[in-house]
Design a protein around this motif. Structure first.
Motif, short mmCIF file in Angstrom:
data_model
loop_
_atom_site.label_atom_id
_atom_site.label_comp_id
_atom_site.label_asym_id
_atom_site.label_seq_id
_atom_site.Cartn_x
_atom_site.Cartn_y
_atom_site.Cartn_z
N GLY A 539 -55.36 20.65 -46.34
CA GLY A 539 -55.43 19.97 -47.63
C GLY A 539 -56.86 19.82 -48.12
O GLY A 539 -57.84 20.15 -47.43
N GLY A 540 -57.01 19.30 -49.33
CA GLY A 540 -58.34 19.09 -49.89
C GLY A 540 -59.08 20.40 -50.06
O GLY A 540 -58.51 21.42 -50.44
N LYS A 541 -60.38 20.36 -49.78
CA LYS A 541 -61.21 21.56 -49.86
C LYS A 541 -61.91 21.80 -48.53
O LYS A 541 -63.06 21.42 -48.32
CB LYS A 541 -62.25 21.41 -50.98
N PRO A 542 -61.21 22.41 -47.58
CA PRO A 542 -61.82 22.65 -46.27
C PRO A 542 -62.91 23.71 -46.34
O PRO A 542 -62.94 24.53 -47.26
CB PRO A 542 -60.63 23.14 -45.43
N GLU A 543 -63.78 23.69 -45.35
CA GLU A 543 -64.83 24.70 -45.26
C GLU A 543 -64.22 26.00 -44.72
O GLU A 543 -63.54 26.00 -43.70
CB GLU A 543 -65.92 24.21 -44.30
N ILE A 544 -64.48 27.12 -45.40
CA ILE A 544 -63.93 28.42 -45.00
C ILE A 544 -65.06 29.37 -44.67
O ILE A 544 -65.96 29.60 -45.49
CB ILE A 544 -63.05 29.02 -46.10
N THR A 545 -65.05 29.92 -43.48
CA THR A 545 -66.05 30.89 -43.05
C THR A 545 -65.37 32.23 -42.80
O THR A 545 -64.36 32.30 -42.12
CB THR A 545 -66.75 30.45 -41.76
N ARG A 546 -65.94 33.30 -43.38
CA ARG A 546 -65.42 34.66 -43.15
C ARG A 546 -66.32 35.34 -42.12
O ARG A 546 -67.52 35.50 -42.35
CB ARG A 546 -65.43 35.46 -44.46
N PHE A 547 -65.73 35.70 -40.98
CA PHE A 547 -66.49 36.39 -39.94
C PHE A 547 -66.57 37.88 -40.29
O PHE A 547 -65.55 38.56 -40.35
CB PHE A 547 -65.83 36.22 -38.57
N LYS A 548 -67.77 38.38 -40.52
CA LYS A 548 -67.93 39.80 -40.87
C LYS A 548 -68.08 40.68 -39.64
O LYS A 548 -67.78 41.87 -39.67
CB LYS A 548 -69.15 39.97 -41.79
N GLY A 549 -68.56 40.11 -38.54
CA GLY A 549 -68.75 40.89 -37.32
C GLY A 549 -68.67 40.00 -36.11
O GLY A 549 -68.84 38.77 -36.20
N LEU A 550 -68.45 40.60 -34.94
CA LEU A 550 -68.33 39.81 -33.72
C LEU A 550 -69.62 39.09 -33.39
O LEU A 550 -69.61 38.03 -32.78
CB LEU A 550 -67.94 40.72 -32.55
N GLY A 551 -70.74 39.68 -33.78
CA GLY A 551 -72.03 39.08 -33.48
C GLY A 551 -72.25 37.76 -34.20
O GLY A 551 -73.11 36.97 -33.80
N GLU A 552 -71.46 37.51 -35.26
CA GLU A 552 -71.60 36.26 -36.00
C GLU A 552 -70.86 35.10 -35.34
O GLU A 552 -71.06 33.95 -35.70
CB GLU A 552 -71.05 36.43 -37.43
#
Length: 621
Positions: A539-552
């Protein structure tokens, strides 16, 4: 120092011990993504009892249903004796297999199988139908919760239904391809048996000959399958075009995936017989190169090297019988020699295959020697390999869990190395994209330093007998370059070590694409659909992270994805998929067919955005 006294000594009952140490009884746990995961062992333990009934001449049909998490098995054998139904599935060292007259050549002899299934299931129901009476016993995690007896008009036999415990087998699901392979092996080894699985009928008329025809590309065979049968032994042999050796071995109907004394004797017997037939001292590796063989024997009171029965340790056929080695050597020497004398075309084709292998071996002998010397020096300080302490094939309860992660680049391998289990998980780091091996000869394995070091890390140069890791996991980024590296590695394995893939050792690591979190909860998502569900849940506005590579992904987070909740996609070859055609289509020259496929399946950004909008609306609804 911790106190050690009488209070330190504990005595567990049977179900507590099985639940505390499940690996001792069913091997690795897993989620069903590997063919030898525990959920398949549970199914096998139940079906083995039905097979033993068939072998003893009772019941020609077995019905198996696998529906999501529910498994049901019904046979039409003699039925468990009514008064012993509860004891047989809940008392260790209790069962009919101890009576050698009732079960002469049984798969299971130690009275543990169904007890392990019972203890490791949230619900386990066994029902025996016998001479107009039936008894139903229901358990939960090994505890009896219901027991009743009544009359019945059903045919004699036994029915078992169970749900594996999802607190032990986390996020598990049955892959029907693995179950089908198991069932095919049952019918190949039991002529006259019919298995109905999820509405599909499985039956075999030609035993191991059918097995080889189902598992190999018949167009690549150098000669028709040699099929030989005797008392308590059956073999099938041919040679193909692939590199390496490929064997299917069985004892009393049990698929011994790690071989054992019978498979070793079979390999030895083929070499000895061929040498004597042609009256020439061929090199053993030239005779066995590209061989595809199957052997099934029956042994009284077999001794396996673990409860999961994947490797035969018996030295003798029975208490008073010959050694396994002598028994197999004597049979193959006579039967194969007779066959080759009667079938001159096959004998000529076999000899041509051996001579071709000899030429190929001599052609790469020089480069192979230099490459092996280079690899030997590198192994002393191989910066590409971070090894683990336990290896596959060792007599250790964790041997089944041994894993080699093949990663791209130093950043990804660094994250995995820091978060891995050093006991069972190793890391091999690639430098950039490997060579496209399609259409190349095995000479390139020795000329290409990276391929040669990978081959030595796995210890598969001379076949799978010395394989050091049960699971070879390709761990690349979920982007275009990562996908390309996956294809190049799978091409390498399929081109030079197809038996590694066919034996179910190669998988793809799934890593999360998104992290969705708020201050209270973090959810890792492996698809856009999972991301949308996570957003709705938090709910609400959660933080979203997109992993581009395994190193991240930080080492702390990576540990969550390669531990007990690791998600793997197995590399599976179906019977319809021919390796040569498969590689030609995807990894060969840019053919018109592939161009047409790419054009017809192009996706544009507008389509993806529209689909995402529709998906979000459906989720909200």
């Amino acid at each position: 120092m911790t106190a050690y006294n009488e209070d330190s000594i504990r005595s567990l009952d049977w179900k507590e011990h099985i639940r505390l140490r499940p690996g001792m009884y069913i091997g690795k746990l897993g989620d069903g993504s590997a063919y030898d995961d525990g959920i398949y062992v549970l199914l096998k333990e139940v079906v083995d009892n039905s097979i033993d009934e068939f072998v003893m001449g009772a019941g020609k049909t077995i019905e198996i249903t696998v529906n999501e998490h529910k498994v049901s098995v019904r046979d039409y054998g003699r039925g468990i004796p009514i008064g012993s139904v509860v004891d047989v599935v809940s008392k260790i060292n209790t069962g009919g297999k101890y009576d050698s007259k009732a079960f002469q050549k049984s798969v299971g002899l130690n009275g543990v199988g169904t007890k392990a299934v019972n203890a490791l299931s949230t619900s386990f129901v066994v029902q025996s139908y016998r001479d107009g009476k039936t008894r139903i016993a229901e358990f939960s995690k090994g505890e009896l919760v219901k027991d009743e007896e009544k009359t019945t008009t059903q045919r004699n036999g036994t029915a078992v239904t169970f749900y594996p415990d999802d607190s032990i087998f986390r996020n598990y699901h049955y892959r029907l391809e693995f179950v089908e392979n198991m069932i095919w092996n049952y019918v190949f080894l039991n002529s006259g048996l019919t298995v109905n699985f999820n509405g599909q009928k499985f039956v075999s008329e030609n035993g191991l000959k059918d097995l080889l025809e189902r598992n190999i590309d018949t167009e690549s065979m150098r000669y028709p399958i040699i099929h030989l049968k005797g008392d308590d032994i059956e073999v099938a042999i041919t040679h193909g075009q692939q590199y390496g050796e490929e064997y299917y071995s069985f004892v009393n109907g049990q698929h011994t995936t790690q071989g054992g004394t019978h498979q070793a004797a079979f390999r030895e017997a083929v070499v000895k017989t061929v040498r004597e037939f042609y009256k020439k001292d061929f090199d053993a590796s030239d005779i066995r190169a590209s061989i595809i063989g199957a052997i099934a024997i029956k042994v009284q009171e077999p001794v396996f090297e673990s409860q999961t029965k994947t490797k035969l340790g018996s030295q003798n056929i029975g208490p008073e019988g010959p050694t396994v080695r002598t028994f197999i050597n004597d049979f193959v020497k006579k039967a194969l020699d007779d066959y080759l004398h009667k079938h001159s075309d096959t004998a000529e084709a076999l000899q041509k295959r051996i001579l071709q292998s000899e030429r190929e071996r001599k052609d790469i002998a020089g480069i192979k020697k230099l490459a092996n010397e280079r690899a030997k020096k590198a192994s002393l300080h191989n910066r590409k390999l971070r090894d683990c302490k336990i290896h596959y094939g060792e007599n250790h309860e964790l041997a089944q869990q041994t894993t080699l992660f093949i990663t791209e680049g130093d950043s990804a391998s660094g994250s995995i190395t820091k978060s891995r289990d050093v006991q069972t998980q190793a890391v091999f780091s690639l430098k950039g994209k490997p060579l496209n091996a399609f259409g190349l000869t095995k000479k390139v394995v020795y000329e290409n330093e990276e391929f040669n070091l990978l081959q030595h890390a796995l210890n598969i140069e001379d076949g799978l007998d010395g394989l050091r890791y049960n699971n070879i996991v390709i761990a690349t980024d979920a982007d275009v370059d990562g996908m390309h590296i996956r294809l190049l590695l799978m091409t390498f394995f399929l081109q030079f070590f197809p038996d590694l893939v066919k034996a179910g050792h190669v998988s793809i690591l799934q890593t999360p694409l998104f992290r969705v979190r708020n201050k209270k909860e973090t959810i890792y998502c492996y698809s856009d659909e999972e991301r949308q569900r996570a957003i709705l849940k938090l709910g609400g506005k959660p933080e979203i992270t997109r992993f581009k590579g395994l190193g991240e992904i930080s080492p702390e987070e990576f540990g969550l994805f390669i531990g007990k909740d690791m998600r793997l996609d197995p590399v599976i070859l179906s019977k319809e998929q021919k390796i040569i055609q498969l590689l030609e289509y995807y990894m060969g020259k840019n053919t018109p067919d592939r161009q047409k496929h790419i054009v017809n399946n192009l996706r544009i950004e507008v389509d993806i955005a529209e689909e995402q909008k529709i998906a979000e609306e459906e989720l909200v609804a």
